[in-house]
Write an enzyme that holds these catalytic residues in place. Sequence first.
Site: not given
Ligand SMILES: Cc1cc2nc3c(=O)[nH]c(=O)nc-3n(C[C@H](O)[C@H](O)[C@H](O)COP(=O)(O)OP(=O)(O)OC[C@H]3O[C@@H](n4cnc5c(N)ncnc54)[C@H](O)[C@@H]3O)c2cc1C
Length: 820
Positions: A498
């Site tokens: 989230e």
């Molecule tokens: C256990 C689990 C349950 C989940 N459940 C759902 C679900 O039910 N439905 C769904 O759709 N998604 C779900 N997600 C997805 C979750 O919302 C994403 O993991 C999250 O949005 C982050 O995306 P990413 O993991 O690809 O990280 P990335 O987007 O690759 O981010 C990596 C890092 O970069 C940082 N970052 C990215 N952009 C910026 C910026 N502009 N400025 C500063 N920092 C930045 C982030 O904060 C993070 O620390 C789930 C994820 C997990 C792990």
Amino acid sequence: MDVLILLLVLLLTVAVLAYHRASLSLFTAAIAIELAVATFTGTVGLASWIIFALLAAPLNVASVRQSYLTKPLLKLYRKIMPEMSSTEKEAIDAGTTWWEGDLFRGSPDWHKLHNFPKPRLSPEEQAFLDGPCEELLRMVDDWHITHERADIPPHVYQFLKDKGFFAMIIKKEYGGLEFSAYTQSCVLQKLTSKSMILSSTVGVPNSLGPGELLQHYGTKEQQDYYLPRLAKGLEIPCFALTSPEAGSDAGAIPDFGVVCKGQWEGKEVLGMRLTWNKRYITLAPIATVLGLAFKLQDPDKLLGDKEDLGITCALIPTSTPGVKIGNRHFPLNVPFQNGPTQGNDVFVPLDFIIGGPKMAGQGWRMLVECLSVGRAITLPSNSTGGIKAAALLTGAYARIRRQFKLPIGKMEGIEEALARLGGYAYMSEASTTMSVGSIDLGEKPSVVSAITKFHMTERMRQAIIDAMDIHGGKGICMGPNNYLARGYQGAPVAITVEGANILTRNMIIYGQGAIRCHPFVLAELQAAGLEDERAAVTAFDRALFGHIGFAISNFFRSVWLGLTNAAFSQSPYNDATARYYKQMNRFSAALALMSDVAMGTLGGDLKRRERISARLGDILSMLYITSAVLKRFNDDGRPAQDLPCVQWACEDNLYKAQQALDELMDNFPNRAVGVVLGKLLFPWGRRLRKPSDQLDHQVARILQTPCEARSRLATGVYLTVEPNNQIGLIEKALTDILVAEPLFDKVAQAAGKRLPFYRLNEVADLGLSLGVISEEEAEKLRIAEQGRLHTINVDDFEPTYLAADKSLFAEAAKSSSAAA
Ligand SMILES: Cc1cc2nc3c(=O)[nH]c(=O)nc-3n(C[C@H](O)[C@H](O)[C@H](O)COP(=O)(O)OP(=O)(O)OC[C@H]3O[C@@H](n4cnc5c(N)ncnc54)[C@H](O)[C@@H]3O)c2cc1C
């Protein structure tokens, strides 16, 4: 000399009027009166009146001001303001502003804060917490779920469905429970105090997902079909937004749908061919209905003129041919159902779009609106439940566990970490309750929900680290008796979902907060976007000059509050909490000033200067959490016993606010501005300190001693004493140990020895033989020993038990017997 005095009086007048946010006409009138007096005494002459008229007339006469000032400034503004993407616009438009807006504007009204009603449970909601919730928790064995089965057992799933745990947000007319946001939060907090998997599994369908989206945007047919089925648990929902290429930047999903005609249940219908590859989707492996976000294209213009319709949300039954679900991810040894889903060219009717075809392209707005609410409930509540449980358990453990012949909780080093746990438990309950309370008041608090999500999950992560440190090896060795390790392992899940926390802190809190909460920035942006030039100039004029007056006022407020250390500013109470209100007045004014300075000097570049934005957001967040703490104290009837926790929480937050402001000055891109404002805002240096060792000691004692303040920290935690509930057992052990201690002392004194505080059953026998304790008292010592041993002991296993692939051992045994 007279002129100097006049100038000083004028400056003072401007400062006082600005401090009280007087109108331009009042400023003009006050200065005119002073000039008149000065003319009468012969201090000034005609020249001063001419200068005054030249300045006052264009400012006070709207037509002159708009032609010669506003118009050129509007032109400049349009040139320097960067374009906003449609997803950014929709994110900013989503939701409402609430109390955080008052904090942002530099002059919070504390009576308004205390007048927000305290959230309460209805009798029916209380009965749910005392009935089905307790029953559910008695049914579950967290070790069985997390280690042996890696899933919730079928009879527990059935119980969740039958009792409506998945239907807390669904309206009663559809068979749901229609609980308030506060009740949902209480349920999640209670569940998480025993099982994170349970609270995550219950949290997701009640949060951003098909149920929520359908209730807000679904067509009548969709609502009538799905909502009763979701309420009864006949459907298991999930919501799939994230894809391998688009995580944080969710607006960039590559998943797409193409509007076309196709065959559906034997008829040709207008529909779409969907192709997606999603990952990390909670409940996807067992879902029956998949909420799907994708970009809808209409190359043949079957729906209208637009080819790219934008992000769209649809509900796809997972039984639809081509929908792939079932595989699971393995999220950090907290094996709730989570996995990928794919589909390639899957044809579904357009009616599957949530809200029907007219809602094509409205998906992003729907998601950000729902997230404004959901983000304040699930993760903050799960975190708060976790922090409270960790604080309680660790306090009890630190009192029971002895080293160097002392309970470890008496050692100063341990007190530091215990105090953090106690302070965080108090503030997380306060903030989460205030935030969910705002939802029950009808708000969709997008900034508040981001603040609460970020700070409660971060505090949960720190709390669980502190709890682990205090528990030493007891926290590390896993097994049915370990009540911390899963929380420690799972903390990054809450940090990531989230809105991953780095992004939330650096972009969302202040990025949305600045525009949403500022009284004039959004109005300026909207005015600049108006097509009718006359209307644009009028609206821009109102916003711009309001903004200038606001900035001048914040400047004088900040300087005065800094000079006086806010000593004369307003506080609704004149007791130990008064200084916190006063310091908040000061930081609130400084935040308003620094916001304008940052926006004024950096313009659109502020968006890219994430660390500047993060620190401004930190100040806003600390103000929000501190005000929640003071509100909680007030709502609870200002019990004196709670003061150490209240003071600890306020001092920790205000110190962090000062640190954020200090770092902001040190790193301000325009060095001269940073240095000058640093001197103005902190004329006497950085005076706020972290909570003192003495305060740490008081909070640590509360956590280790059963008392009203401790019970209030534990509100809503599952404390029932039953074999599978470690928290209930450890709480009982704490009480038993405290009962046993004076008996132990009596025996040791009679024996004339310094006995070690263990083998209390032997101490009981000794006491009986010396005739200094009764049989009943001896039994109390034996019971305390059982609890003590249960508290300090850890699990061990046969070597084969821990292997996931048991067949390896069977093969090894076979080959060694063959060799023999
Ligand atoms: C256990 C689990 C349950 C989940 N459940 C759902 C679900 O039910 N439905 C769904 O759709 N998604 C779900 N997600 C997805 C979750 O919302 C994403 O993991 C999250 O949005 C982050 O995306 P990413 O993991 O690809 O990280 P990335 O987007 O690759 O981010 C990596 C890092 O970069 C940082 N970052 C990215 N952009 C910026 C910026 N502009 N400025 C500063 N920092 C930045 C982030 O904060 C993070 O620390 C789930 C994820 C997990 C792990």
